[in-house]
Design a protein around this motif. Structure first.
Motif, PDB file in Angstrom:
ATOM      1  N   ASN A 114       0.825  -1.214   0.000  1.00  0.00           N
ATOM      2  CA  ASN A 114       0.000   0.000   0.000  1.00  0.00           C
ATOM      3  C   ASN A 114       0.856   1.259   0.000  1.00  0.00           C
ATOM      4  OD1 ASN A 114      -2.307  -1.562   0.001  1.00  0.00           O
ATOM      5  ND2 ASN A 114      -2.607  -1.445   2.203  1.00  0.00           N
ATOM      6  N   LEU A 115       1.951   1.231   0.759  1.00  0.00           N
ATOM      7  CA  LEU A 115       2.855   2.381   0.780  1.00  0.00           C
ATOM      8  C   LEU A 115       3.487   2.575  -0.595  1.00  0.00           C
ATOM      9  CD1 LEU A 115       4.356   4.623   2.306  1.00  0.00           C
ATOM     10  CD2 LEU A 115       6.043   2.900   3.010  1.00  0.00           C
ATOM     11  N   LEU A 116       3.900   1.493  -1.200  1.00  0.00           N
ATOM     12  CA  LEU A 116       4.510   1.569  -2.531  1.00  0.00           C
ATOM     13  C   LEU A 116       3.507   2.115  -3.552  1.00  0.00           C
ATOM     14  CD1 LEU A 116       7.030   1.018  -4.182  1.00  0.00           C
ATOM     15  CD2 LEU A 116       6.270  -1.337  -4.472  1.00  0.00           C
ATOM     16  N   GLN A 117       2.259   1.656  -3.485  1.00  0.00           N
ATOM     17  CA  GLN A 117       1.225   2.163  -4.400  1.00  0.00           C
ATOM     18  C   GLN A 117       0.983   3.651  -4.188  1.00  0.00           C
ATOM     19  OE1 GLN A 117      -2.103  -0.469  -3.708  1.00  0.00           O
ATOM     20  NE2 GLN A 117      -1.191  -2.116  -4.912  1.00  0.00           N
ATOM     21  N   GLU A 118       0.987   4.055  -2.927  1.00  0.00           N
ATOM     22  CA  GLU A 118       0.803   5.480  -2.617  1.00  0.00           C
ATOM     23  C   GLU A 118       1.959   6.309  -3.189  1.00  0.00           C
ATOM     24  OE1 GLU A 118      -1.009   8.854  -0.683  1.00  0.00           O
ATOM     25  OE2 GLU A 118      -1.793   6.845  -1.032  1.00  0.00           O
ATOM     26  N   LEU A 119       3.167   5.785  -3.054  1.00  0.00           N
ATOM     27  CA  LEU A 119       4.332   6.498  -3.589  1.00  0.00           C
ATOM     28  C   LEU A 119       4.286   6.549  -5.116  1.00  0.00           C
ATOM     29  CD1 LEU A 119       7.109   5.048  -1.247  1.00  0.00           C
ATOM     30  CD2 LEU A 119       6.205   7.391  -1.230  1.00  0.00           C
ATOM     31  N   MET A 120       3.844   5.458  -5.740  1.00  0.00           N
ATOM     32  CA  MET A 120       3.731   5.436  -7.205  1.00  0.00           C
ATOM     33  C   MET A 120       2.660   6.406  -7.687  1.00  0.00           C
ATOM     34  SD  MET A 120       4.005   1.372  -8.094  1.00  0.00           S
ATOM     35  CE  MET A 120       5.574   0.551  -8.293  1.00  0.00           C
ATOM     36  N   ALA A 121       1.542   6.445  -6.971  1.00  0.00           N
ATOM     37  CA  ALA A 121       0.425   7.304  -7.384  1.00  0.00           C
ATOM     38  C   ALA A 121       0.749   8.779  -7.224  1.00  0.00           C
ATOM     39  CB  ALA A 121      -0.819   6.952  -6.570  1.00  0.00           C
ATOM     40  N   THR A 122       1.645   9.087  -6.313  1.00  0.00           N
ATOM     41  CA  THR A 122       1.938  10.502  -6.049  1.00  0.00           C
ATOM     42  C   THR A 122       3.365  10.881  -6.448  1.00  0.00           C
ATOM     43  OG1 THR A 122       2.534   9.941  -3.773  1.00  0.00           O
ATOM     44  CG2 THR A 122       0.275  10.651  -4.151  1.00  0.00           C
ATOM     45  N   SER A 123       3.958  10.080  -7.318  1.00  0.00           N
ATOM     46  CA  SER A 123       5.322  10.335  -7.799  1.00  0.00           C
ATOM     47  C   SER A 123       6.301  10.534  -6.643  1.00  0.00           C
ATOM     48  CB  SER A 123       5.356  11.566  -8.713  1.00  0.00           C
ATOM     49  OG  SER A 123       4.488  11.365  -9.798  1.00  0.00           O
ATOM     50  N   GLY A 124       6.293   9.566  -5.725  1.00  0.00           N
ATOM     51  CA  GLY A 124       7.150   9.667  -4.538  1.00  0.00           C
ATOM     52  C   GLY A 124       8.556   9.168  -4.758  1.00  0.00           C
ATOM     53  N   GLY A 125       8.955   8.924  -5.957  1.00  0.00           N
ATOM     54  CA  GLY A 125      10.309   8.443  -6.233  1.00  0.00           C
ATOM     55  C   GLY A 125      10.427   8.196  -7.726  1.00  0.00           C
ATOM     56  N   ASN A 126      11.612   7.877  -8.184  1.00  0.00           N
ATOM     57  CA  ASN A 126      11.724   7.635  -9.623  1.00  0.00           C
ATOM     58  C   ASN A 126      11.118   6.279  -9.964  1.00  0.00           C
ATOM     59  OD1 ASN A 126      13.802   5.510  -9.795  1.00  0.00           O
ATOM     60  ND2 ASN A 126      15.212   7.071  -9.028  1.00  0.00           N
ATOM     61  N   ALA A 127      10.591   6.169 -11.147  1.00  0.00           N
ATOM     62  CA  ALA A 127       9.835   4.988 -11.565  1.00  0.00           C
ATOM     63  C   ALA A 127      10.683   3.719 -11.520  1.00  0.00           C
ATOM     64  CB  ALA A 127       9.274   5.201 -12.969  1.00  0.00           C
ATOM     65  N   GLU A 128      11.945   3.828 -11.890  1.00  0.00           N
ATOM     66  CA  GLU A 128      12.824   2.651 -11.904  1.00  0.00           C
ATOM     67  C   GLU A 128      13.044   2.114 -10.480  1.00  0.00           C
ATOM     68  OE1 GLU A 128      17.464   1.951 -12.873  1.00  0.00           O
ATOM     69  OE2 GLU A 128      16.334   3.009 -14.442  1.00  0.00           O
ATOM     70  N   GLN A 129      13.248   3.027  -9.548  1.00  0.00           N
ATOM     71  CA  GLN A 129      13.442   2.630  -8.154  1.00  0.00           C
ATOM     72  C   GLN A 129      12.182   1.976  -7.590  1.00  0.00           C
ATOM     73  OE1 GLN A 129      13.560   5.854  -5.286  1.00  0.00           O
ATOM     74  NE2 GLN A 129      15.130   4.793  -4.065  1.00  0.00           N
ATOM     75  N   LEU A 130      11.031   2.560  -7.875  1.00  0.00           N
ATOM     76  CA  LEU A 130       9.771   2.024  -7.374  1.00  0.00           C
ATOM     77  C   LEU A 130       9.468   0.649  -7.983  1.00  0.00           C
ATOM     78  CD1 LEU A 130       7.595   5.266  -7.333  1.00  0.00           C
ATOM     79  CD2 LEU A 130       8.667   4.112  -5.392  1.00  0.00           C
ATOM     80  N   GLU A 131       9.827   0.481  -9.242  1.00  0.00           N
ATOM     81  CA  GLU A 131       9.634  -0.821  -9.901  1.00  0.00           C
ATOM     82  C   GLU A 131      10.531  -1.881  -9.251  1.00  0.00           C
ATOM     83  OE1 GLU A 131       7.907  -3.613 -11.963  1.00  0.00           O
ATOM     84  OE2 GLU A 131       7.242  -1.531 -12.075  1.00  0.00           O
ATOM     85  N   ARG A 132      11.733  -1.503  -8.903  1.00  0.00           N
ATOM     86  CA  ARG A 132      12.647  -2.432  -8.233  1.00  0.00           C
ATOM     87  C   ARG A 132      12.084  -2.842  -6.863  1.00  0.00           C
ATOM     88  NH1 ARG A 132      16.705  -1.521  -4.628  1.00  0.00           N
ATOM     89  NH2 ARG A 132      16.648   0.731  -4.979  1.00  0.00           N
ATOM     90  N   PHE A 133      11.523  -1.857  -6.141  1.00  0.00           N
ATOM     91  CA  PHE A 133      10.901  -2.165  -4.850  1.00  0.00           C
ATOM     92  C   PHE A 133       9.722  -3.122  -5.028  1.00  0.00           C
ATOM     93  CE2 PHE A 133      12.309   2.138  -2.905  1.00  0.00           C
ATOM     94  CZ  PHE A 133      13.543   1.599  -2.578  1.00  0.00           C
ATOM     95  N   ALA A 134       8.933  -2.915  -6.096  1.00  0.00           N
ATOM     96  CA  ALA A 134       7.779  -3.785  -6.357  1.00  0.00           C
ATOM     97  C   ALA A 134       8.232  -5.222  -6.603  1.00  0.00           C
ATOM     98  CB  ALA A 134       6.974  -3.262  -7.543  1.00  0.00           C
ATOM     99  N   GLU A 135       9.309  -5.388  -7.337  1.00  0.00           N
ATOM    100  CA  GLU A 135       9.844  -6.736  -7.598  1.00  0.00           C
ATOM    101  C   GLU A 135      10.343  -7.387  -6.313  1.00  0.00           C
ATOM    102  OE1 GLU A 135      12.860  -6.209 -10.567  1.00  0.00           O
ATOM    103  OE2 GLU A 135      11.398  -5.596 -12.108  1.00  0.00           O
ATOM    104  N   GLN A 136      11.025  -6.615  -5.472  1.00  0.00           N
ATOM    105  CA  GLN A 136      11.516  -7.144  -4.197  1.00  0.00           C
ATOM    106  C   GLN A 136      10.356  -7.560  -3.288  1.00  0.00           C
ATOM    107  OE1 GLN A 136      13.919  -3.887  -2.786  1.00  0.00           O
ATOM    108  NE2 GLN A 136      15.750  -4.612  -3.825  1.00  0.00           N
TER     109      GLN A 136
END
Length: 197
Positions: A66-88
């Motif tokens: 949920n935190l990751l989705q919130e960060l993705m929805a509000t541009s809380g980090g670069n897309a590549e970093q957030l994608e890496r977190f999603a995979e982890q």
């Protein structure tokens, strides 16, 4: 979990009334019934404690998602970093230990390292946001993750305590448990060694 633990201790105390082999066959049979009842109570407590621990771990993973989705929805980090977190995050459930895989301590260490790293990185990213102080949803999710993460050691200590007592109980009462399958009477694995009184 404390209730489960208390019921086990009460049953073990009842078992202590006569640990020696009774000469009277009726007394021996009664002791065997009592031992089997205690064995079932131990099994139930182990299942309950394990399920509570895993449920809380699942809750932490969901809060991280949920935190990751919130960060993705509000541009809380670069897309590549957030994608890496999603995979982890997707990998966490796949690499999580089971009651059998705990025999290899490396499995637990790998899971703990992956979880701790991801928690730290996600929380740091959320807290680095300029709007973190005003975003109650982000704050709530970070708190949920931190609290669940802090409970891990408590749950493991309680599980280990019951497993340790169960293993001791099995070792002492195998003669009364002959009709239970050998696989069911194997020693359970601990997160870490605890002493049995």
């Amino acid at each position: 979990m404390r209730i489960c633990h208390a019921s086990i201790l009460a049953l073990c105390t009842a078992l202590a009334f006569n640990c020696s082999s009774p000469a009277d066959p009726a007394r021996h049979a009664a002791k065997g019934d009592l031992v089997k009842g205690s064995y079932i109570a131990y099994q139930d407590s182990l299942v309950d404690c394990w399920n509570i621990m895993i449920s809380d771990d699942n809750h932490k993973i969901i809060a991280m998602q949920n935190l990751l989705q919130e960060l993705m929805a509000t541009s809380g980090g670069n897309a590549e970093q957030l994608e890496r977190f999603a995979e982890q995050l997707d990998q966490l459930r796949r690499i999580r230990y089971t009651q059998n895989s705990m025999a290899n301590s490396d499995v637990i260490e790998e899971y703990d390292f992956a979880t701790t790293s991801l928690v730290q990185e996600l929380v740091a990213l959320a807290e680095s946001r300029t709007d973190f102080g005003h975003n109650l949803n982000l704050q709530k999710l970070v708190d949920e993750i931190r609290l669940a993460d802090e409970r891990v050691n408590n749950y493991r200590a309680e599980y280990d305590e019951i497993v340790s007592k169960y293993n001791h109980f099995i070792a002492l009462n195998k003669p009364y448990l002959r009709d239970i399958s050998r696989d069911s009477l194997k020693q359970k694995h601990l997160f870490q060694m605890v002493s049995v009184e």
